[in-house]
Design a protein around this motif. Structure first.
Motif, PDB file in Angstrom:
ATOM      1  N   GLU A   1      88.532 -81.313  50.300  1.00 13.92           N
ATOM      2  CA  GLU A   1      89.612 -80.577  50.957  1.00 13.92           C
ATOM      3  C   GLU A   1      89.959 -81.220  52.296  1.00 13.92           C
ATOM      4  O   GLU A   1      91.130 -81.327  52.650  1.00 13.92           O
ATOM      5  CB  GLU A   1      89.220 -79.107  51.151  1.00 13.92           C
ATOM      6  N   GLY A   2      88.963 -81.654  53.030  1.00 10.91           N
ATOM      7  CA  GLY A   2      89.207 -82.339  54.292  1.00 10.91           C
ATOM      8  C   GLY A   2      89.988 -83.621  54.094  1.00 10.91           C
ATOM      9  O   GLY A   2      90.914 -83.929  54.849  1.00 10.91           O
ATOM     10  N   GLU A   3      89.635 -84.370  53.061  1.00 11.76           N
ATOM     11  CA  GLU A   3      90.356 -85.610  52.759  1.00 11.76           C
ATOM     12  C   GLU A   3      91.793 -85.310  52.341  1.00 11.76           C
ATOM     13  O   GLU A   3      92.718 -86.018  52.736  1.00 11.76           O
ATOM     14  CB  GLU A   3      89.635 -86.376  51.650  1.00 11.76           C
ATOM     15  N   ARG A   4      91.982 -84.249  51.566  1.00  3.46           N
ATOM     16  CA  ARG A   4      93.326 -83.885  51.128  1.00  3.46           C
ATOM     17  C   ARG A   4      94.179 -83.445  52.314  1.00  3.46           C
ATOM     18  O   ARG A   4      95.344 -83.818  52.418  1.00  3.46           O
ATOM     19  CB  ARG A   4      93.263 -82.788  50.075  1.00  3.46           C
ATOM     20  N   GLU A   5      93.603 -82.674  53.214  1.00  2.33           N
ATOM     21  CA  GLU A   5      94.345 -82.245  54.406  1.00  2.33           C
ATOM     22  C   GLU A   5      94.674 -83.434  55.292  1.00  2.33           C
ATOM     23  O   GLU A   5      95.761 -83.504  55.865  1.00  2.33           O
ATOM     24  CB  GLU A   5      93.540 -81.213  55.195  1.00  2.33           C
ATOM     25  N   ALA A   6      93.744 -84.371  55.403  1.00  8.73           N
ATOM     26  CA  ALA A   6      93.971 -85.549  56.242  1.00  8.73           C
ATOM     27  C   ALA A   6      95.082 -86.430  55.671  1.00  8.73           C
ATOM     28  O   ALA A   6      95.819 -87.058  56.422  1.00  8.73           O
ATOM     29  CB  ALA A   6      92.684 -86.348  56.385  1.00  8.73           C
ATOM     30  N   SER A   7      95.214 -86.457  54.346  1.00 14.65           N
ATOM     31  CA  SER A   7      96.250 -87.285  53.729  1.00 14.65           C
ATOM     32  C   SER A   7      97.608 -86.598  53.758  1.00 14.65           C
ATOM     33  O   SER A   7      98.614 -87.197  53.410  1.00 14.65           O
ATOM     34  CB  SER A   7      95.871 -87.640  52.288  1.00 14.65           C
ATOM     35  N   GLY A   8      97.649 -85.331  54.178  1.00 12.42           N
ATOM     36  CA  GLY A   8      98.915 -84.619  54.310  1.00 12.42           C
ATOM     37  C   GLY A   8      99.390 -83.966  53.033  1.00 12.42           C
ATOM     38  O   GLY A   8     100.435 -83.339  53.005  1.00 12.42           O
ATOM     39  N   GLY A   9      98.669 -84.075  51.969  1.00  9.67           N
ATOM     40  CA  GLY A   9      99.082 -83.475  50.698  1.00  9.67           C
ATOM     41  C   GLY A   9      98.518 -82.087  50.516  1.00  9.67           C
ATOM     42  O   GLY A   9      97.640 -81.643  51.238  1.00  9.67           O
ATOM     43  N   GLY A  10      99.087 -81.369  49.583  1.00 10.00           N
ATOM     44  CA  GLY A  10      98.553 -80.065  49.219  1.00 10.00           C
ATOM     45  C   GLY A  10      98.815 -78.969  50.223  1.00 10.00           C
ATOM     46  O   GLY A  10      97.978 -78.110  50.435  1.00 10.00           O
ATOM     47  N   ALA A  11     100.015 -79.006  50.832  1.00 10.53           N
ATOM     48  CA  ALA A  11     100.338 -77.949  51.793  1.00 10.53           C
ATOM     49  C   ALA A  11     100.422 -76.610  51.069  1.00 10.53           C
ATOM     50  O   ALA A  11     100.915 -76.519  49.955  1.00 10.53           O
ATOM     51  CB  ALA A  11     101.666 -78.261  52.472  1.00 10.53           C
ATOM     52  N   VAL A  12      99.966 -75.574  51.715  1.00 12.31           N
ATOM     53  CA  VAL A  12      99.955 -74.238  51.142  1.00 12.31           C
ATOM     54  C   VAL A  12     100.984 -73.389  51.875  1.00 12.31           C
ATOM     55  O   VAL A  12     101.005 -73.347  53.102  1.00 12.31           O
ATOM     56  CB  VAL A  12      98.552 -73.593  51.262  1.00 12.31           C
ATOM     57  N   VAL A  13     101.852 -72.717  51.111  1.00 10.08           N
ATOM     58  CA  VAL A  13     102.842 -71.838  51.709  1.00 10.08           C
ATOM     59  C   VAL A  13     102.167 -70.523  52.050  1.00 10.08           C
ATOM     60  O   VAL A  13     101.536 -69.896  51.210  1.00 10.08           O
ATOM     61  CB  VAL A  13     104.024 -71.600  50.739  1.00 10.08           C
ATOM     62  N   ILE A  14     102.300 -70.104  53.307  1.00 11.62           N
ATOM     63  CA  ILE A  14     101.634 -68.885  53.762  1.00 11.62           C
ATOM     64  C   ILE A  14     102.690 -67.864  54.156  1.00 11.62           C
ATOM     65  O   ILE A  14     103.616 -68.166  54.906  1.00 11.62           O
ATOM     66  CB  ILE A  14     100.714 -69.179  54.959  1.00 11.62           C
ATOM     67  N   GLY A  15     102.534 -66.665  53.666  1.00 13.73           N
ATOM     68  CA  GLY A  15     103.395 -65.556  54.075  1.00 13.73           C
ATOM     69  C   GLY A  15     104.854 -65.771  53.743  1.00 13.73           C
ATOM     70  O   GLY A  15     105.223 -66.094  52.623  1.00 13.73           O
ATOM     71  N   ASP A  16     105.718 -65.623  54.772  1.00 17.48           N
ATOM     72  CA  ASP A  16     107.164 -65.705  54.580  1.00 17.48           C
ATOM     73  C   ASP A  16     107.714 -67.105  54.813  1.00 17.48           C
ATOM     74  O   ASP A  16     108.934 -67.287  54.864  1.00 17.48           O
ATOM     75  CB  ASP A  16     107.867 -64.720  55.535  1.00 17.48           C
ATOM     76  N   GLU A  17     106.861 -68.078  54.978  1.00 17.58           N
ATOM     77  CA  GLU A  17     107.337 -69.442  55.196  1.00 17.58           C
ATOM     78  C   GLU A  17     108.079 -69.949  53.974  1.00 17.58           C
ATOM     79  O   GLU A  17     107.693 -69.690  52.840  1.00 17.58           O
ATOM     80  CB  GLU A  17     106.161 -70.383  55.497  1.00 17.58           C
ATOM     81  N   ARG A  18     109.129 -70.703  54.232  1.00 19.40           N
ATOM     82  CA  ARG A  18     109.874 -71.300  53.120  1.00 19.40           C
ATOM     83  C   ARG A  18     109.198 -72.622  52.736  1.00 19.40           C
ATOM     84  O   ARG A  18     108.746 -73.357  53.617  1.00 19.40           O
ATOM     85  CB  ARG A  18     111.308 -71.576  53.521  1.00 19.40           C
ATOM     86  N   PRO A  19     109.183 -72.923  51.461  1.00 21.05           N
ATOM     87  CA  PRO A  19     108.636 -74.221  51.042  1.00 21.05           C
ATOM     88  C   PRO A  19     109.503 -75.334  51.616  1.00 21.05           C
ATOM     89  O   PRO A  19     110.670 -75.122  51.931  1.00 21.05           O
ATOM     90  CB  PRO A  19     108.726 -74.178  49.519  1.00 21.05           C
ATOM     91  N   PRO A  20     108.972 -76.546  51.761  1.00 17.15           N
ATOM     92  CA  PRO A  20     109.699 -77.645  52.403  1.00 17.15           C
ATOM     93  C   PRO A  20     110.991 -78.054  51.688  1.00 17.15           C
ATOM     94  O   PRO A  20     111.865 -78.636  52.304  1.00 17.15           O
ATOM     95  CB  PRO A  20     108.707 -78.798  52.399  1.00 17.15           C
TER      96      PRO A  20
END
Length: 64
Positions: free
Chosen positions: A43-62
Motif C-alpha cells: 500500500e505504501g508503494e502504491r501510494e508513493a507511485s500515485g496510483g489507486g486514489a480513493v474517493v472519499i465522501g462527496d469528492e468528485r472523481p478526477p
C-alpha cells in the motif's frame, strides 16, 4: 492419594494441551504479522507511485 494422582494427571494433560494451542497460535500470529507487513508495504508503494486514489465522501472523481 489416588485422587491427587488423578488430578495431577489431568492437570498435566491440560498444560500439555494448552502448550500446543499457544505454540500453534504463535505460528499463526507470526504469519499474520508477516502478511500485514507485506500489505502495508504494498500500500505504501502504491501510494508513493500515485496510483489507486480513493474517493472519499462527496469528492468528485478526477474524471469530472
Amino acid at each position: 492419594m489416588e485422587k491427587l494422582e488423578e488430578q495431577i494427571a489431568h492437570l498435566t494433560r491440560m498444560v500439555d494441551d494448552l502448550s500446543e494451542i499457544v505454540a500453534r497460535q504463535e505460528g499463526e500470529i507470526t504469519t499474520l504479522n508477516r502478511r500485514v507487513h507485506m500489505l502495508m508495504q504494498r500500500e505504501g508503494e502504491r501510494e508513493a507511485s500515485g496510483g489507486g486514489a480513493v474517493v472519499i465522501g462527496d469528492e468528485r472523481p478526477p474524471h469530472y
